[in-house]
Design an enzyme around this catalytic site. Structure first.
Site, short mmCIF file in Angstrom:
data_model
loop_
_atom_site.label_atom_id
_atom_site.label_comp_id
_atom_site.label_asym_id
_atom_site.label_seq_id
_atom_site.Cartn_x
_atom_site.Cartn_y
_atom_site.Cartn_z
N LYS A 42 -8.53 5.75 -6.44
CA LYS A 42 -7.65 4.80 -7.12
C LYS A 42 -8.51 3.84 -7.95
O LYS A 42 -9.56 3.39 -7.48
CB LYS A 42 -6.82 4.02 -6.08
CG LYS A 42 -5.79 3.08 -6.68
CD LYS A 42 -4.92 2.40 -5.63
CE LYS A 42 -3.87 1.49 -6.24
NZ LYS A 42 -3.01 0.82 -5.24
N SER A 78 2.07 1.21 -5.75
CA SER A 78 1.25 1.16 -6.94
C SER A 78 0.25 2.30 -7.06
O SER A 78 -0.28 2.53 -8.15
CB SER A 78 0.49 -0.16 -6.97
OG SER A 78 -0.43 -0.22 -5.87
N SER A 111 2.17 0.43 -0.98
CA SER A 111 1.66 1.27 -2.07
C SER A 111 0.96 2.56 -1.69
O SER A 111 0.63 3.36 -2.57
CB SER A 111 0.73 0.46 -2.95
OG SER A 111 1.48 -0.41 -3.74
N1 GLN Z 1 5.55 -2.79 -4.44
C1 GLN Z 1 4.88 -3.93 -3.88
C2 GLN Z 1 4.52 -4.88 -4.98
O1 GLN Z 1 4.87 -4.65 -6.07
C3 GLN Z 1 3.67 -3.50 -3.10
C4 GLN Z 1 2.52 -3.08 -3.95
C5 GLN Z 1 1.32 -2.70 -3.17
O2 GLN Z 1 1.41 -2.35 -1.98
N2 GLN Z 1 0.17 -2.80 -3.81
O3 GLN Z 1 3.88 -5.87 -4.77
#
Ligand code: GLN
Length: 489
Positions: free
Chosen positions: A76, A151, A175
């Site tokens: 990532k 994400s 995410s």
């Molecule tokens: N969807 C959540 C956010 O937008 C979690 C994102 C994540 O776990 N990085 O913050």
């Protein structure tokens, strides 16, 4: 080769059936073929990948290989990797070349794994669909008109489309698990502090945690063996003794007490998803697990609490991007203040700006007690709910996400609808607990596509080995985790 487990790939390398260079080339060729359709990778460097593969072949020849030596993996783009462009999905870091390796990258390098490239992600890991990335959306290999989740959307699509043997992700509110559910693979968010955050670009430091994204629980166990471990360069790294996460994979589940939180099966859960989860529960009963009803009474507050705390932490973490120390600087400006403002206005996307505004607001003198402090208190109540639940059960199960992958663009105008994607995952992050998603079946979309559904498994602190055992046992009697999206075979 592309659908083999990490163990099988490792055996192929050990027996010289294939070299790491050949294996790496196979995945690089697939990336060339399929990446234009899914946009999973945003930075590739074939020469670097192949040089790593060649070095791995040397280690294999010398007989000093470990289980992941020579295995091609996707990283990532939130992890700094020395001499690789590291963007965190943002224009702010579009040209940033990392001068050092994140701990996670160092560990995979020591293990002799090959870095295939850096994967697309929501900007600064803020999002649930990969649509906030400066580098464009990622398309879900199961249906290219749908999102892969976020994400860690690039890593997710790369695993699902078999454009890597396995990948890394990070999970601040869901995410790793939410994309695992939407793309049909196994993803684990470890106990907070188990994997070092050193060199992992910060979003919300008290919640961020890196973890494996792979086809199976067994693959995740092998990756955890590499990723987990104390690191003095991360002040929240926990000095937990090194474990072999593969050692408990084959334990029987007889007598395992599984808690089903009633809040995770309430209104809002798609009926098809609920059916898949019911079937998985039935399968676990056959394996000897016993189910008890539990309650997490404050779980319903996890989204509002998270959307106070995560933006608060993000607003301070992102203050370092000022056009001076890192990243994008506006080309034209009047004075220093104007340079800061223009650089940030140009460098950050809308969702990131929204979070910075919310975070700055909840931390401001007049509102700190009403929002930030209150949210911190509720965060404790949420953690206490889990503590109480674990008096009645060993492990918790439920859906990972209320529904299947949605269409690209469907939720972009409605941030709250987007935030609800993480309704079942965020409480785990707030409590610092480990959570995992495993593929448990499919739901048919209205246009006839098979869309994956994930089962969530939540453990108590440091219970990753047991969770992986629970996942592995299911994967021995089902084959959802080996299903491949049509067109990617
Ligand atoms: N969807 C959540 C956010 O937008 C979690 C994102 C994540 O776990 N990085 O913050």
């Amino acid at each position: 080769m592309i659908n083999q487990s990490l163990k099988q790939l490792s055996q192929m390398l050990a027996s010289k059936e294939v070299s790491s260079v050949e294996m790496t080339q196979t995945f690089l060729d697939r990336i060339k073929q399929y990446n234009p359709d899914i946009n999973a990778y945003i930075t590739l460097d074939e020469d670097k990948s192949l040089a790593q593969a060649k070095a791995a072949d040397g280690i294999l020849a010398a007989g000093t290989a470990t289980p992941l030596t020579g295995i091609p993996m996707a990283q990532k783009d939130i992890f700094c990797a020395k001499d690789w462009r590291t963007t965190c999905g943002s224009k702010m870091l579009e040209t940033f070349i990392a001068p050092y390796d994140a701990n996670v990258i160092t560990q995979f390098n020591h293990a002799g794994a090959v870095n295939l490239g850096k994967t697309n992600m929501d900007e600064f890991a803020m999002g649930s669909s990969n649509e906030t990335s400066y580098f464009g959306c990622v398309n879900n290999p199961w249906d290219l008109t749908r999102v892969p989740g976020g994400s860690s959307g690039g890593s997710a699509a790369a695993v699902a489309g078999r454009l890597c043997a396995a990948a890394t992700g990070t999970d601040t509110g869901g995410s790793i698990r939410q994309p695992a559910s939407l793309c049909g693979f196994t993803g684990l968010k470890p106990t907070y502090g188990l994997v070092s955050r050193y060199g992992m670009i910060a979003f919300a430091s008290s919640l961020d945690q890196a973890g494996p994204m792979a086809k199976s629980a067994e693959d995740c166990a092998l990756m955890m063996n590499v990723m987990a471990g104390f690191d003095e360069r991360d002040s929240t790294s926990l000095n937990h003794p090194k474990e072999d996460y593969t050692s408990k994979l084959n334990q029987p589940l007889t007598g395992l007490k599984v808690g089903l939180p009633k809040e995770y099966f309430a209104e809002g859960l798609d009926t098809d998803v609920a059916k898949v989860i019911d079937n998985a529960i039935a399968e676990y009963k056959k394996l000897g697990a016993e189910f008890v009803d539990i309650s997490l009474p404050n779980a319903g507050l996890s989204i509002p609490v998270y959307y106070v705390l995560a933006p608060a932490e993000a607003s301070t973490n992102l203050s370092r991007y000022d056009g001076v120390r890192y990243g994008h600087r506006a080309a034209e400006y009047d004075d220093l203040m104007d340079m800061y403002m223009k650089s940030r206005a140009e460098g950050f996307g809308d969702e990131v700006k929204r979070r910075i505004l919310i975070g700055t607001y909840v931390l401001s003198a007049g509102y700190y007690d009403a929002y930030y402090l209150k949210a911190q208190k509720i965060r404790h109540l949420i953690a206490d709910d889990f503590k109480a639940a674990y008096k009645k059960c060993d492990i918790i199960m439920g859906p990972t996400v209320p529904s299947t992958a949605f269409k690209t663009g469907e939720k972009t105008d409605d941030p709250v609808a987007m935030y609800l994607q993480d309704i079942y995952t965020i409480a785990t992050n707030l409590a610092g607990l480990p959570g995992m998603s495993i593929p448990a079946g499919f739901s048919k979309s209205s246009d006839g596509k098979d869309l994956p559904v994930g089962l969530q498994i939540i453990g108590s602190y440091f219970d990753e080995a047991r969770m992986l055992n629970v996942g592995h046992a299911y994967q021995q009697v089902t084959d959802w985790h080996t299903a491949m999206p049509e067109g990617f075979a």
